[in-house]
Each structure stands twice: as C-alpha cells, then as structure tokens.
Design a protein around this motif. Structure first.
Motif, PDB file in Angstrom:
ATOM      1  N   THR A   1      65.936  43.204 -32.752  1.00 37.76           N
ATOM      2  CA  THR A   1      65.052  42.048 -32.548  1.00 37.76           C
ATOM      3  C   THR A   1      65.861  40.804 -32.191  1.00 37.76           C
ATOM      4  O   THR A   1      65.512  40.071 -31.250  1.00 37.76           O
ATOM      5  CB  THR A   1      64.216  41.784 -33.805  1.00 37.76           C
ATOM      6  OG1 THR A   1      63.382  42.928 -34.062  1.00 37.76           O
ATOM      7  CG2 THR A   1      63.347  40.551 -33.637  1.00 37.76           C
ATOM      8  N   ARG A   2      66.929  40.562 -32.940  1.00 36.48           N
ATOM      9  CA  ARG A   2      67.764  39.389 -32.647  1.00 36.48           C
ATOM     10  C   ARG A   2      68.381  39.486 -31.259  1.00 36.48           C
ATOM     11  O   ARG A   2      68.455  38.504 -30.524  1.00 36.48           O
ATOM     12  CB  ARG A   2      68.862  39.245 -33.711  1.00 36.48           C
ATOM     13  CG  ARG A   2      68.397  38.694 -35.049  1.00 36.48           C
ATOM     14  CD  ARG A   2      69.586  38.147 -35.843  1.00 36.48           C
ATOM     15  NE  ARG A   2      70.572  39.200 -36.093  1.00 36.48           N
ATOM     16  CZ  ARG A   2      70.669  39.886 -37.220  1.00 36.48           C
ATOM     17  NH1 ARG A   2      69.814  39.647 -38.216  1.00 36.48           N
ATOM     18  NH2 ARG A   2      71.591  40.808 -37.385  1.00 36.48           N
TER      19      ARG A   2
ATOM     20  N   PRO B   1      66.355  47.404 -37.311  1.00 34.44           N
ATOM     21  CA  PRO B   1      65.369  46.781 -36.428  1.00 34.44           C
ATOM     22  C   PRO B   1      65.637  45.293 -36.232  1.00 34.44           C
ATOM     23  O   PRO B   1      65.412  44.751 -35.153  1.00 34.44           O
ATOM     24  CB  PRO B   1      64.043  47.027 -37.155  1.00 34.44           C
ATOM     25  CG  PRO B   1      64.278  48.247 -37.981  1.00 34.44           C
ATOM     26  CD  PRO B   1      65.711  48.148 -38.412  1.00 34.44           C
ATOM     27  N   ARG B   2      66.122  44.637 -37.271  1.00 36.22           N
ATOM     28  CA  ARG B   2      66.401  43.207 -37.162  1.00 36.22           C
ATOM     29  C   ARG B   2      67.496  42.938 -36.139  1.00 36.22           C
ATOM     30  O   ARG B   2      67.437  41.953 -35.396  1.00 36.22           O
ATOM     31  CB  ARG B   2      66.799  42.646 -38.534  1.00 36.22           C
ATOM     32  CG  ARG B   2      67.075  41.153 -38.526  1.00 36.22           C
ATOM     33  CD  ARG B   2      67.337  40.629 -39.917  1.00 36.22           C
ATOM     34  NE  ARG B   2      66.146  40.781 -40.768  1.00 36.22           N
ATOM     35  CZ  ARG B   2      66.096  40.400 -42.033  1.00 36.22           C
ATOM     36  NH1 ARG B   2      67.172  39.868 -42.608  1.00 36.22           N
ATOM     37  NH2 ARG B   2      64.994  40.560 -42.735  1.00 36.22           N
TER      38      ARG B   2
ATOM     39  N   THR C   1      62.454  36.771 -25.652  1.00 33.95           N
ATOM     40  CA  THR C   1      61.180  37.277 -26.148  1.00 33.95           C
ATOM     41  C   THR C   1      61.429  38.460 -27.067  1.00 33.95           C
ATOM     42  O   THR C   1      62.564  38.909 -27.248  1.00 33.95           O
ATOM     43  CB  THR C   1      60.268  37.690 -24.973  1.00 33.95           C
ATOM     44  OG1 THR C   1      58.963  37.971 -25.451  1.00 33.95           O
ATOM     45  CG2 THR C   1      60.811  38.919 -24.252  1.00 33.95           C
ATOM     46  N   SER C   2      60.356  38.993 -27.651  1.00 32.94           N
ATOM     47  CA  SER C   2      60.475  40.115 -28.571  1.00 32.94           C
ATOM     48  C   SER C   2      60.505  41.443 -27.818  1.00 32.94           C
ATOM     49  O   SER C   2      60.160  41.520 -26.633  1.00 32.94           O
ATOM     50  CB  SER C   2      59.291  40.119 -29.542  1.00 32.94           C
ATOM     51  OG  SER C   2      58.076  40.397 -28.843  1.00 32.94           O
ATOM     52  N   PHE C   3      60.900  42.475 -28.522  1.00 34.22           N
ATOM     53  CA  PHE C   3      60.905  43.823 -27.947  1.00 34.22           C
ATOM     54  C   PHE C   3      59.511  44.196 -27.448  1.00 34.22           C
ATOM     55  O   PHE C   3      59.353  44.665 -26.314  1.00 34.22           O
ATOM     56  CB  PHE C   3      61.385  44.827 -29.005  1.00 34.22           C
ATOM     57  CG  PHE C   3      61.122  46.263 -28.656  1.00 34.22           C
ATOM     58  CD1 PHE C   3      61.913  46.925 -27.727  1.00 34.22           C
ATOM     59  CD2 PHE C   3      60.078  46.958 -29.264  1.00 34.22           C
ATOM     60  CE1 PHE C   3      61.664  48.258 -27.407  1.00 34.22           C
ATOM     61  CE2 PHE C   3      59.828  48.286 -28.946  1.00 34.22           C
ATOM     62  CZ  PHE C   3      60.621  48.946 -28.022  1.00 34.22           C
TER      63      PHE C   3
ATOM     64  N   PHE D   1      67.218  41.126 -28.606  1.00 39.01           N
ATOM     65  CA  PHE D   1      66.195  40.908 -27.578  1.00 39.01           C
ATOM     66  C   PHE D   1      65.883  39.426 -27.436  1.00 39.01           C
ATOM     67  O   PHE D   1      65.768  38.905 -26.317  1.00 39.01           O
ATOM     68  CB  PHE D   1      64.912  41.681 -27.917  1.00 39.01           C
ATOM     69  CG  PHE D   1      64.749  42.924 -27.101  1.00 39.01           C
ATOM     70  CD1 PHE D   1      64.310  42.869 -25.792  1.00 39.01           C
ATOM     71  CD2 PHE D   1      65.066  44.161 -27.636  1.00 39.01           C
ATOM     72  CE1 PHE D   1      64.177  44.011 -25.015  1.00 39.01           C
ATOM     73  CE2 PHE D   1      64.945  45.321 -26.880  1.00 39.01           C
ATOM     74  CZ  PHE D   1      64.489  45.247 -25.571  1.00 39.01           C
ATOM     75  N   ASN D   2      65.725  38.734 -28.546  1.00 36.27           N
ATOM     76  CA  ASN D   2      65.446  37.295 -28.471  1.00 36.27           C
ATOM     77  C   ASN D   2      66.582  36.544 -27.805  1.00 36.27           C
ATOM     78  O   ASN D   2      66.354  35.620 -27.010  1.00 36.27           O
ATOM     79  CB  ASN D   2      65.190  36.732 -29.875  1.00 36.27           C
ATOM     80  CG  ASN D   2      63.824  37.100 -30.412  1.00 36.27           C
ATOM     81  OD1 ASN D   2      62.872  37.221 -29.654  1.00 36.27           O
ATOM     82  ND2 ASN D   2      63.716  37.295 -31.719  1.00 36.27           N
TER      83      ASN D   2
ATOM     84  N   SER E   1      65.761  51.945 -33.499  1.00 29.82           N
ATOM     85  CA  SER E   1      66.685  51.591 -34.574  1.00 29.82           C
ATOM     86  C   SER E   1      67.394  52.833 -35.100  1.00 29.82           C
ATOM     87  O   SER E   1      68.618  52.855 -35.270  1.00 29.82           O
ATOM     88  CB  SER E   1      65.925  50.892 -35.704  1.00 29.82           C
ATOM     89  OG  SER E   1      66.750  50.726 -36.835  1.00 29.82           O
TER      90      SER E   1
ATOM     91  N   THR F   1      59.179  53.233 -30.564  1.00 26.64           N
ATOM     92  CA  THR F   1      58.970  51.930 -31.186  1.00 26.64           C
ATOM     93  C   THR F   1      60.311  51.307 -31.566  1.00 26.64           C
ATOM     94  O   THR F   1      61.377  51.931 -31.427  1.00 26.64           O
ATOM     95  CB  THR F   1      58.114  52.069 -32.447  1.00 26.64           C
ATOM     96  OG1 THR F   1      58.849  52.850 -33.416  1.00 26.64           O
ATOM     97  CG2 THR F   1      56.784  52.760 -32.142  1.00 26.64           C
ATOM     98  N   LEU F   2      60.224  50.095 -32.077  1.00 21.46           N
ATOM     99  CA  LEU F   2      61.426  49.414 -32.557  1.00 21.46           C
ATOM    100  C   LEU F   2      62.101  50.253 -33.643  1.00 21.46           C
ATOM    101  O   LEU F   2      63.332  50.397 -33.657  1.00 21.46           O
ATOM    102  CB  LEU F   2      61.047  48.034 -33.101  1.00 21.46           C
ATOM    103  CG  LEU F   2      62.192  47.087 -33.477  1.00 21.46           C
ATOM    104  CD1 LEU F   2      63.078  46.790 -32.273  1.00 21.46           C
ATOM    105  CD2 LEU F   2      61.622  45.794 -34.048  1.00 21.46           C
TER     106      LEU F   2
END
Length: 262
Positions: free
Chosen positions: A196-197, A192-193, A205-207, A199-200, A185, A180-181
């Motif tokens: 996420t940033r 995780p943030r 898009t999101s993970f 990937f965007n 991490s 998972t994320l």
C-alpha cells in the motif's frame, strides 16, 4: 517512416525540441483512420499538439504516465515533450498542431482536455481547406478561448520498482486478474501495508484504485470498438455488468454507454 507486419504498424518520428516553425496557419489540423493496430515510437514535436479522436480510443505515454484519449477527452501535449502512443485498427484520430509564434499554452505539462461539442466544431472548421483567412483567424482565437482542462482524464502511473513491477505487469497484461492485496502480499512475501505504501508513493493512489483505472482504460478501448457492455465487464474482471458499470462510473464519471461505438 512506417513498417507493417502481421497487421501491426510501427511508425518512427524524430524527437525535436520546441521551436518556432514556419507553418501556414496558427493551428494546423491532421486526421487519419489507421488501417492497422499502430504504435508510435517515443518522439516530440517543435509545436504544441492537441490529440483527440473522432472515433475509437488511443493511448499516449509520457515516462511512466499512461493516458487514454477518446472522442470526449483529448490530451494537450506541449512542444518538446517526449511521448509514445498507440491506436487500434479503425481508430479515427485527430491532431491539431499549435505554432509557438502566437498560440500560447494551456499547460506546460501534458493535460487532459475536454473535447466539448463547440471545440469539436471549431477544430473541424479549421480543417476546411477553403476557409477564408479572416474566418480562420477568428476560429483559431475561439479555439484558444474554449480549450479547457478536463477533470475526467483517464490516467495512471506505471509502477517501476522491483516490488510493484510484477503486479503492474500482471494487471496490465490481463485486467481480469483477481489477486487481491492480501494475495499479492503472500505471493511477494511482504505485508499489505508495504504494498500500500509503495503504491501511494509511486502512483499517488491505492492498489484498488490503480487496478480500477487500468480496467477502465481497457474497457474504454473495447467499448469504442463496439463491444457489448456485458462482454467488456467479463473481459476486464467484473462478475456482472452492474458491478462493472458502478466501478466504471466511479473512475470516469461517465457510464459505459457514453463510450460505446455508434
């Protein structure tokens, strides 16, 4: 030029710039059933190209973007765009070449195209060697009229940064990867943030959605080979066929059965 080794074939084609090339018709069609798992090097054509499959799924790559091509969703490849590709043994692929002299273009960049029953019939008609010139002209005009971008494209961007490359390589190598994320991490030593940033920024898009798309692309390949839905679900990382079906519909807009080889 083609070389075959261990039932895998690599074909090498040139990279050509857009140009008006003398062709016998406005739209020329080609099709082939590949006998081996086949890859095409990065190449480009002097004419526009519409790629689609009569049977099976194949892949086209432009820079970091990866499309899956199926019997219902093709890919418009503009002249001069460098792309590579691959197809599994048994795939029946089709390519329609559009001369630059009068065909026009539906897009200046690669775009998924809806292979509707009407478009399929028209393209198949253009493959008839004895089609009269007048009928061919009308059919070509109809093809250009019904070419429509598809909202159901199976596409993802491959992250290339040092941070995301380990994630991308792991998931593409084995879509069953359940990390998972939060797991990534911890493994990568970042928040995780941060992931996420990244990937965007790199994929738009999101993970979670990126992983779902990678899994959907692998699933389409297996479904078009005739695999059972339950086996595909397990292979791409879902605990049940129902969970896989729901995720697949969210990603593609279709049920897994729509891609099953018949």
């Amino acid at each position: 030029m083609g070389t075959s080794r261990h039932d895998r074939e690599t074909r090498t084609l040139p990279a050509l710039a857009p140009a008006v090339v003398e062709v016998p018709f406005g739209i020329t069609c080609y099709d082939e059933v590949v006998a081996h798992d086949t890859t095409w090097n990065a190449h480009s054509h002097p004419w526009h190209e519409l790629l689609w499959n009569q049977r099976g799924a194949s892949t086209a790559v432009v820079e970091t973007r990866v499309w899956t091509i199926t019997p219902t969703v093709g890919l418009w490849m503009p002249a001069g765009v460098l792309h590579s590709g691959s197809a599994a043994a048994g795939t029946w692929f089709r390519a329609s070449f559009f001369g630059l002299g009068g065909a026009g273009t539906i897009s200046e960049t690669p775009v998924a195209v809806e292979i509707t029953p009407l478009l399929r019939l028209l393209l198949e008609r253009l493959g008839e060697p004895a089609l009269p010139a007048a009928s061919r002209s009308v059919t070509e005009a109809m093809v250009l009229d019904v070419l429509t971008p598809s909202p159901r494209e199976l596409l993802y961007d491959v992250p290339v940064s040092a941070l995301l490359r380990p994630i991308a390589e792991a998931v593409r190598r084995d879509p069953r990867d359940q990390r998972t994320l939060a797991n990534w991490s911890t493994e990568l030593g970042v928040s995780p943030r941060t992931i996420t940033r990244a990937f965007n920024a790199e994929t738009g898009t999101s993970f979670a959605r990126w992983v779902a798309t990678v899994r959907a692309q692998r699933a389409v390949e297996l479904l078009t080979r005739g695999w059972e839905v339950e086996d595909v679900a397990e292979t791409v990382g879902y605990r049940s066929a129902s969970a896989f079906g729901a995720a697949f519909r969210r990603t593609t807009g279709l049920t897994p059965g729509a891609f099953r080889s018949r």
